[in-house]
Design a protein around this motif. Structure first.
Motif, PDB file in Angstrom:
ATOM      1  N   THR A 111      59.097  55.225   4.033  1.00  0.00           N
ATOM      2  CA  THR A 111      57.851  54.382   4.164  1.00  0.00           C
ATOM      3  C   THR A 111      58.318  53.684   5.517  1.00  0.00           C
ATOM      4  O   THR A 111      57.272  53.656   6.339  1.00  0.00           O
ATOM      5  CB  THR A 111      58.002  53.019   3.470  1.00  0.00           C
ATOM      6  N   GLU A 112      59.192  53.447   5.953  1.00  0.00           N
ATOM      7  CA  GLU A 112      59.535  52.542   6.968  1.00  0.00           C
ATOM      8  C   GLU A 112      59.304  53.535   8.345  1.00  0.00           C
ATOM      9  O   GLU A 112      58.768  53.300   9.138  1.00  0.00           O
ATOM     10  CB  GLU A 112      61.558  52.061   7.300  1.00  0.00           C
ATOM     11  N   MET A 113      59.730  55.141   8.635  1.00  0.00           N
ATOM     12  CA  MET A 113      59.672  55.902   9.277  1.00  0.00           C
ATOM     13  C   MET A 113      58.001  56.261   9.078  1.00  0.00           C
ATOM     14  O   MET A 113      57.418  55.751  10.166  1.00  0.00           O
ATOM     15  CB  MET A 113      59.651  57.414   8.743  1.00  0.00           C
ATOM     16  N   ALA A 114      57.178  55.966   8.286  1.00  0.00           N
ATOM     17  CA  ALA A 114      55.477  56.110   8.282  1.00  0.00           C
ATOM     18  C   ALA A 114      54.803  55.026   8.840  1.00  0.00           C
ATOM     19  O   ALA A 114      54.419  55.365   9.728  1.00  0.00           O
ATOM     20  CB  ALA A 114      55.273  56.411   6.713  1.00  0.00           C
ATOM     21  N   LEU A 115      55.520  54.048   8.636  1.00  0.00           N
ATOM     22  CA  LEU A 115      54.654  52.944   9.182  1.00  0.00           C
ATOM     23  C   LEU A 115      55.248  52.790  11.065  1.00  0.00           C
ATOM     24  O   LEU A 115      54.528  51.940  11.260  1.00  0.00           O
ATOM     25  CB  LEU A 115      55.485  51.453   8.522  1.00  0.00           C
ATOM     26  N   GLY A 116      56.372  53.268  10.899  1.00  0.00           N
ATOM     27  CA  GLY A 116      56.585  53.319  12.763  1.00  0.00           C
ATOM     28  C   GLY A 116      55.839  53.870  13.512  1.00  0.00           C
ATOM     29  O   GLY A 116      55.111  54.140  14.550  1.00  0.00           O
ATOM     30  N   SER A 117      55.473  55.116  12.584  1.00  0.00           N
ATOM     31  CA  SER A 117      54.700  56.802  13.036  1.00  0.00           C
ATOM     32  C   SER A 117      52.947  56.444  12.847  1.00  0.00           C
ATOM     33  O   SER A 117      52.591  56.421  14.391  1.00  0.00           O
ATOM     34  CB  SER A 117      54.741  57.598  12.185  1.00  0.00           C
ATOM     35  N   ASP A 118      52.919  55.279  11.926  1.00  0.00           N
ATOM     36  CA  ASP A 118      51.120  54.269  12.756  1.00  0.00           C
ATOM     37  C   ASP A 118      51.325  53.897  13.244  1.00  0.00           C
ATOM     38  O   ASP A 118      50.714  53.779  14.319  1.00  0.00           O
ATOM     39  CB  ASP A 118      50.835  53.955  11.447  1.00  0.00           C
ATOM     40  N   ILE A 119      52.282  52.827  13.891  1.00  0.00           N
ATOM     41  CA  ILE A 119      52.584  51.689  14.179  1.00  0.00           C
ATOM     42  C   ILE A 119      52.650  52.381  16.012  1.00  0.00           C
ATOM     43  O   ILE A 119      51.599  51.912  16.863  1.00  0.00           O
ATOM     44  CB  ILE A 119      53.460  50.836  14.666  1.00  0.00           C
ATOM     45  N   MET A 120      52.938  53.532  16.332  1.00  0.00           N
ATOM     46  CA  MET A 120      53.070  53.888  17.418  1.00  0.00           C
ATOM     47  C   MET A 120      52.192  54.906  17.513  1.00  0.00           C
ATOM     48  O   MET A 120      51.640  55.079  18.905  1.00  0.00           O
ATOM     49  CB  MET A 120      54.349  54.981  17.720  1.00  0.00           C
ATOM     50  N   ASN A 121      51.903  55.804  16.710  1.00  0.00           N
ATOM     51  CA  ASN A 121      50.185  56.366  17.243  1.00  0.00           C
ATOM     52  C   ASN A 121      49.260  55.131  17.905  1.00  0.00           C
ATOM     53  O   ASN A 121      48.045  55.482  18.478  1.00  0.00           O
ATOM     54  CB  ASN A 121      50.056  57.132  16.304  1.00  0.00           C
ATOM     55  N   ALA A 122      49.178  54.118  17.076  1.00  0.00           N
ATOM     56  CA  ALA A 122      48.227  52.955  17.597  1.00  0.00           C
ATOM     57  C   ALA A 122      48.681  52.188  18.523  1.00  0.00           C
ATOM     58  O   ALA A 122      47.016  52.602  19.253  1.00  0.00           O
ATOM     59  CB  ALA A 122      48.210  51.831  16.274  1.00  0.00           C
ATOM     60  N   ALA A 123      50.045  52.098  19.187  1.00  0.00           N
ATOM     61  CA  ALA A 123      50.003  51.664  19.915  1.00  0.00           C
ATOM     62  C   ALA A 123      49.987  53.021  21.402  1.00  0.00           C
ATOM     63  O   ALA A 123      48.795  52.467  22.518  1.00  0.00           O
ATOM     64  CB  ALA A 123      51.582  51.903  20.769  1.00  0.00           C
ATOM     65  N   LEU A 124      50.007  54.358  21.194  1.00  0.00           N
ATOM     66  CA  LEU A 124      49.412  54.833  22.106  1.00  0.00           C
ATOM     67  C   LEU A 124      47.623  54.600  22.333  1.00  0.00           C
ATOM     68  O   LEU A 124      47.521  54.977  23.226  1.00  0.00           O
ATOM     69  CB  LEU A 124      50.298  56.172  21.858  1.00  0.00           C
ATOM     70  N   MET A 182      41.700  53.597  14.619  1.00  0.00           N
ATOM     71  CA  MET A 182      43.122  54.197  14.374  1.00  0.00           C
ATOM     72  C   MET A 182      43.013  55.878  14.053  1.00  0.00           C
ATOM     73  O   MET A 182      42.648  56.294  12.812  1.00  0.00           O
ATOM     74  CB  MET A 182      44.512  53.869  13.891  1.00  0.00           C
ATOM     75  N   SER A 183      44.119  57.171  14.418  1.00  0.00           N
ATOM     76  CA  SER A 183      44.001  58.159  14.054  1.00  0.00           C
ATOM     77  C   SER A 183      44.886  58.515  12.991  1.00  0.00           C
ATOM     78  O   SER A 183      44.616  59.829  12.328  1.00  0.00           O
ATOM     79  CB  SER A 183      43.913  58.568  15.929  1.00  0.00           C
ATOM     80  N   GLN A 184      45.794  58.162  13.025  1.00  0.00           N
ATOM     81  CA  GLN A 184      46.782  57.954  11.844  1.00  0.00           C
ATOM     82  C   GLN A 184      47.057  57.495  11.698  1.00  0.00           C
ATOM     83  O   GLN A 184      47.028  55.180  11.676  1.00  0.00           O
ATOM     84  CB  GLN A 184      48.188  58.205  12.471  1.00  0.00           C
ATOM     85  N   ASN A 185      47.202  56.816   9.791  1.00  0.00           N
ATOM     86  CA  ASN A 185      47.054  56.143   8.992  1.00  0.00           C
ATOM     87  C   ASN A 185      48.089  56.418   7.296  1.00  0.00           C
ATOM     88  O   ASN A 185      47.259  56.554   6.878  1.00  0.00           O
ATOM     89  CB  ASN A 185      46.207  54.533   8.490  1.00  0.00           C
TER      90      ASN A 185
END
Length: 156
Positions: A104-117, A1-4
């Protein structure tokens, strides 16, 4: 993952304790109210300078109850001040926790979307297949059929 940005794992036991703590808060703070936007707009607000005035007014009225009509409750006035003094530190802690929860919810969502992309890009570069076709169909729904949208996957 590029972001965590955040790594968070909560055990089932911890979730039960969290749920119990929230239930306890809801039970003991059952007198809290909800105001509509219109109701909030109509209220007289109390900032720091106004609070100083209000507390002084209470002190004066306690010392001079004979100047008040019977319909004015100095006792209720004092009870509101005591409740605010008692609950304000709790409200500050709840607010700080709520802000951390939102972040934290925003960061988790961002991590998830970056991993998905990232995963989508890897799948595209690997070629065609059922999994890629399924991802493309979901990406078309999410980002529109016209290709790359704002923040959408890059077209190849």
């Amino acid at each position: 993952m590029s972001q965590n940005l955040v790594s968070l794992s909560v055990s089932d036991e911890a979730m039960k304790e969290i749920e119990a703590a929230l239930a306890s808060l809801e039970k003991h703070l059952d007198g809290l109210i909800s105001l509509s936007v219109a109701e909030r707009g109509e209220l007289v607000k109390m900032g720091p300078k106004s609070e100083t005035f209000a507390r002084k007014a209470h002190d004066v009225l306690v010392q001079s109850p004979d100047i008040l009509p019977r319909s004015f409750s100095v006792e209720e006035f004092g009870a509101d001040i005591r409740a605010l003094d008692q609950l304000r530190p709790v409200f500050l802690r709840i607010t700080a926790l709520a802000v951390r929860a939102e972040d934290t919810e925003m960061a988790l969502g961002s991590d998830i979307m970056n991993a998905a992309l990232d995963g989508y890009r890897f799948a595209k570069s690997a070629g065609k297949g059922t999994a890629l076709d399924e991802l493309r169909a979901h990406a078309a729904v999410r980002f529109g059929k016209g290709g790359r949208g704002a923040g959408g996957p890059a077209a190849s």
